[in-house]
Design an enzyme around this catalytic site. Structure first.
Site, mmCIF file in Angstrom:
data_model
loop_
_atom_site.group_PDB
_atom_site.id
_atom_site.type_symbol
_atom_site.label_atom_id
_atom_site.label_comp_id
_atom_site.label_asym_id
_atom_site.label_seq_id
_atom_site.Cartn_x
_atom_site.Cartn_y
_atom_site.Cartn_z
ATOM 1 N N PRO A 198 0.796 -1.227 0.000
ATOM 2 C CA PRO A 198 0.000 0.000 0.000
ATOM 3 C C PRO A 198 0.830 1.280 0.000
ATOM 4 O O PRO A 198 0.483 2.254 -0.674
ATOM 5 C CB PRO A 198 -0.813 -0.096 1.296
ATOM 6 C CG PRO A 198 -0.774 -1.521 1.702
ATOM 7 C CD PRO A 198 0.469 -2.107 1.134
ATOM 8 N N LYS A 199 1.915 1.290 0.746
ATOM 9 C CA LYS A 199 2.714 2.519 0.839
ATOM 10 C C LYS A 199 3.465 2.784 -0.463
ATOM 11 O O LYS A 199 3.423 3.894 -1.010
ATOM 12 C CB LYS A 199 3.669 2.425 2.035
ATOM 13 C CG LYS A 199 4.318 3.742 2.400
ATOM 14 C CD LYS A 199 5.560 3.978 1.569
ATOM 15 C CE LYS A 199 6.163 5.343 1.855
ATOM 16 N NZ LYS A 199 7.356 5.566 1.031
ATOM 17 N N VAL A 200 4.182 1.790 -0.952
ATOM 18 C CA VAL A 200 4.921 1.962 -2.201
ATOM 19 C C VAL A 200 3.960 2.255 -3.350
ATOM 20 O O VAL A 200 4.186 3.165 -4.161
ATOM 21 C CB VAL A 200 5.788 0.716 -2.494
ATOM 22 C CG1 VAL A 200 6.359 0.757 -3.909
ATOM 23 C CG2 VAL A 200 6.919 0.605 -1.478
ATOM 24 N N CYS A 215 2.843 5.857 -3.262
ATOM 25 C CA CYS A 215 3.877 6.773 -3.761
ATOM 26 C C CYS A 215 3.916 6.773 -5.289
ATOM 27 O O CYS A 215 4.057 7.827 -5.911
ATOM 28 C CB CYS A 215 5.247 6.392 -3.198
ATOM 29 S SG CYS A 215 5.441 6.811 -1.456
#
Length: 255
Positions: free
Chosen positions: A193-195, A198
């Site tokens: 989710p984070k990558v 971004c």
DNA sequence: GGCCAGGAGGCCT
DNA sequence: AGGCCTCATGGC
């Protein structure tokens, strides 16, 4: 119409791109396959004649309006914006951004930059003295895990190989809504989710996306305990960048 | 669901 | 000079 000043220092070194070097006053990188260099002073004339650079710096978006809106929301964010006014969200290449943020996991900015540079020198195309393009998926076709580990990417090597194989996903993302786009990106190994967030924010202009790394989680816990990121709507992504950059600068982090 | 490996270079003391 | 930090993801 006057052109709002772009804060190059913040924009190019806040951790959204790892491509840029600064030698003296000159910022330099391979952009869309060619060498681009400018100073803070010379950038406006370059923007005036180079549509590609203009698009990269997201010049068609009303940053002054967005900054004003965000600054009106609360004093903490207003202070971050006042300190780094002119921070932009770049319009980056999806492939470069995907690999960059796969490299970013459990890593600091300085080291991400050196890995990015090593990949470029090993597999990219020279465009100027010491400057190389970031390798396209085709240029990484057939690269082995051992070769990548030899460059120091460590456990991220198989992720990069998977990203090469699944790079067509990046074309499909353009046609998907934010939720569908994130799911599609997360089919690539090493993209969570984070990558994925971004990638959506920095390469697909999904301005509502609010990537949550440990720093942003700390900021939300310390300053926005009674809010969700919807508080910053419709400029969640820009708010995240200001909060992230200001908080880290304040806490003395460089890497 | 929770915990921990993996990797090495730059940062800080 | 040397020890510490990085801090998302995947796998168990």
């Amino acid at each position: 119409m006057s052109r709002p000043r772009i804060n190059l220092e913040a924009t190019l070194f806040c951790g959204q791109s790892f491509a840029w070097t600064k030698i003296g006053a000159v910022y330099q990188a391979a952009l869309r396959g060619r060498l681009v260099s400018f100073t803070q002073e010379s950038l406006p004339s370059l923007l005036a004649k180079d549509g590609g650079v203009c698009e990269y710096f997201d010049c068609s978006f009303d940053y002054e309006g967005a900054e004003q809106h965000l600054a009106s929301l609360d004093p903490y964010l207003a202070r971050a914006i006042a300190s780094f006014s002119g921070l932009r969200i770049l319009c980056q290449d999806p492939w470069e951004t995907t690999v960059s943020f796969i490299l970013s996991q459990n890593n600091h900015i300085t080291r991400i930059r050196s890995l990015y540079r090593r990949l470029s020198e090993a597999y990219g195309t020279p465009v100027g003295e010491g400057v190389y393009t970031f390798p396209r998926p085709e240029e990484l076709d057939g690269v082995t895990e051992d070769q990548l580990r030899g460059l120091g990417v460590g456990f991220r090597a198989p992720y990069i190989i998977d990203a090469v194989a699944k790079s067509p996903i990046l074309d499909a993302v353009h046609d998907l809504d934010d939720e569908g786009a994130l799911s599609a990106l997360m089919q690539i190994a090493g993209v969570g989710p984070k990558v994925g967030s971004c990638i959506l924010l920095f390469a697909y202009q999904r301005r509502r996306i609010f990537p949550r790394d440990v720093w942003v989680k700390r900021i939300m816990g310390e300053h926005y305990r009674h809010h969700t990121c919807a508080f910053f709507a419709p400029h969640e992504g820009l708010a995240q960048q200001y909060l992230f950059h200001a908080y880290r600068s304040e806490h003395g982090r460089k890497g």
